[in-house]
Design a protein around this motif. Structure first.
Motif, short mmCIF file in Angstrom:
data_model
loop_
_atom_site.label_atom_id
_atom_site.label_comp_id
_atom_site.label_asym_id
_atom_site.label_seq_id
_atom_site.Cartn_x
_atom_site.Cartn_y
_atom_site.Cartn_z
N MET A 1 -7.34 -8.98 -5.45
CA MET A 1 -7.78 -7.72 -5.01
C MET A 1 -6.91 -7.46 -3.85
O MET A 1 -6.45 -8.30 -3.06
CB MET A 1 -9.22 -7.92 -4.45
CG MET A 1 -9.71 -6.84 -3.89
SD MET A 1 -11.31 -7.04 -3.39
CE MET A 1 -11.63 -8.27 -1.90
N ARG A 2 -6.36 -6.16 -3.77
CA ARG A 2 -5.55 -5.62 -2.68
C ARG A 2 -6.48 -4.63 -1.95
O ARG A 2 -7.07 -3.71 -2.51
CB ARG A 2 -4.52 -4.84 -3.41
CG ARG A 2 -3.51 -4.27 -2.33
CD ARG A 2 -2.32 -3.61 -2.91
NE ARG A 2 -1.52 -4.84 -3.12
CZ ARG A 2 -0.45 -4.50 -3.97
NH1 ARG A 2 0.07 -3.61 -4.37
NH2 ARG A 2 0.51 -5.72 -3.94
N LEU A 3 -6.27 -4.82 -0.65
CA LEU A 3 -7.29 -3.92 0.42
C LEU A 3 -6.13 -3.14 1.20
O LEU A 3 -5.18 -3.76 1.51
CB LEU A 3 -8.01 -4.92 1.42
CG LEU A 3 -8.90 -4.32 2.21
CD1 LEU A 3 -9.83 -3.35 1.44
CD2 LEU A 3 -9.53 -5.32 3.18
N LEU A 4 -6.34 -1.99 1.04
CA LEU A 4 -5.40 -0.81 1.52
C LEU A 4 -6.20 -0.06 2.64
O LEU A 4 -7.24 0.47 2.29
CB LEU A 4 -4.79 -0.09 0.63
CG LEU A 4 -3.97 1.02 1.01
CD1 LEU A 4 -2.72 0.39 1.49
CD2 LEU A 4 -3.59 2.06 -0.19
N PHE A 5 -5.85 -0.05 3.91
CA PHE A 5 -6.52 0.69 4.95
C PHE A 5 -5.61 1.96 5.05
O PHE A 5 -4.27 1.70 5.49
CB PHE A 5 -6.53 0.05 6.23
CG PHE A 5 -7.65 -1.20 6.19
CD1 PHE A 5 -8.88 -0.90 6.39
CD2 PHE A 5 -7.34 -2.45 5.90
CE1 PHE A 5 -9.87 -1.80 6.51
CE2 PHE A 5 -8.22 -3.45 5.74
CZ PHE A 5 -9.31 -3.11 5.95
N VAL A 6 -6.03 3.17 5.28
CA VAL A 6 -5.33 4.22 5.62
C VAL A 6 -6.00 5.32 6.42
O VAL A 6 -7.33 5.42 6.56
CB VAL A 6 -5.27 5.09 4.03
CG1 VAL A 6 -4.87 6.55 3.99
CG2 VAL A 6 -4.99 4.51 2.98
N HIS A 7 -5.26 5.70 7.36
CA HIS A 7 -5.78 6.67 8.49
C HIS A 7 -5.96 7.89 7.89
O HIS A 7 -5.40 8.62 7.45
CB HIS A 7 -4.68 6.62 9.58
CG HIS A 7 -5.36 7.39 10.86
ND1 HIS A 7 -5.01 8.54 11.21
CD2 HIS A 7 -6.20 6.94 11.64
CE1 HIS A 7 -5.66 8.99 12.10
NE2 HIS A 7 -6.29 8.00 12.56
N ASN A 8 -7.34 8.51 7.84
CA ASN A 8 -7.80 9.65 7.59
C ASN A 8 -7.43 10.67 8.34
O ASN A 8 -7.47 10.75 9.52
CB ASN A 8 -9.31 9.53 7.07
CG ASN A 8 -9.67 10.75 6.40
OD1 ASN A 8 -9.02 11.87 6.06
ND2 ASN A 8 -10.85 10.60 5.98
N CYS A 9 -6.84 11.72 7.87
CA CYS A 9 -6.43 13.01 8.73
C CYS A 9 -7.36 13.84 8.81
O CYS A 9 -7.21 14.96 9.35
CB CYS A 9 -5.19 13.50 8.04
SG CYS A 9 -3.71 12.41 8.05
#
Length: 56
Positions: A1-9
């Motif tokens: 499993m790959r977990l990716l955190f993205v800053h929402n604009c």
């Protein structure tokens, strides 16, 4: 499993957590697929609102 955190604009400046079980996908591919899925979900929401579920 790959977990990716993205800053929402968005104006609320939240973080978005994306999970993928396909380890062969790059971070860019995960984001691209999420973006496409979100567009589809938005279309479904609009259809449900304006068609009043007459399609189902």
């Amino acid at each position: 499993m790959r977990l990716l955190f993205v800053h929402n604009c968005s104006p609320r400046k939240e973080w978005l957590a994306l999970v993928s079980t396909d380890m062969s996908l790059s971070e860019g591919e995960i984001l691209r697929l999420y973006d496409r899925r979100w567009e589809i979900e938005t279309v479904f929401k609009v259809c449900r609102q304006y068609l009043h579920r007459t399609m189902y």
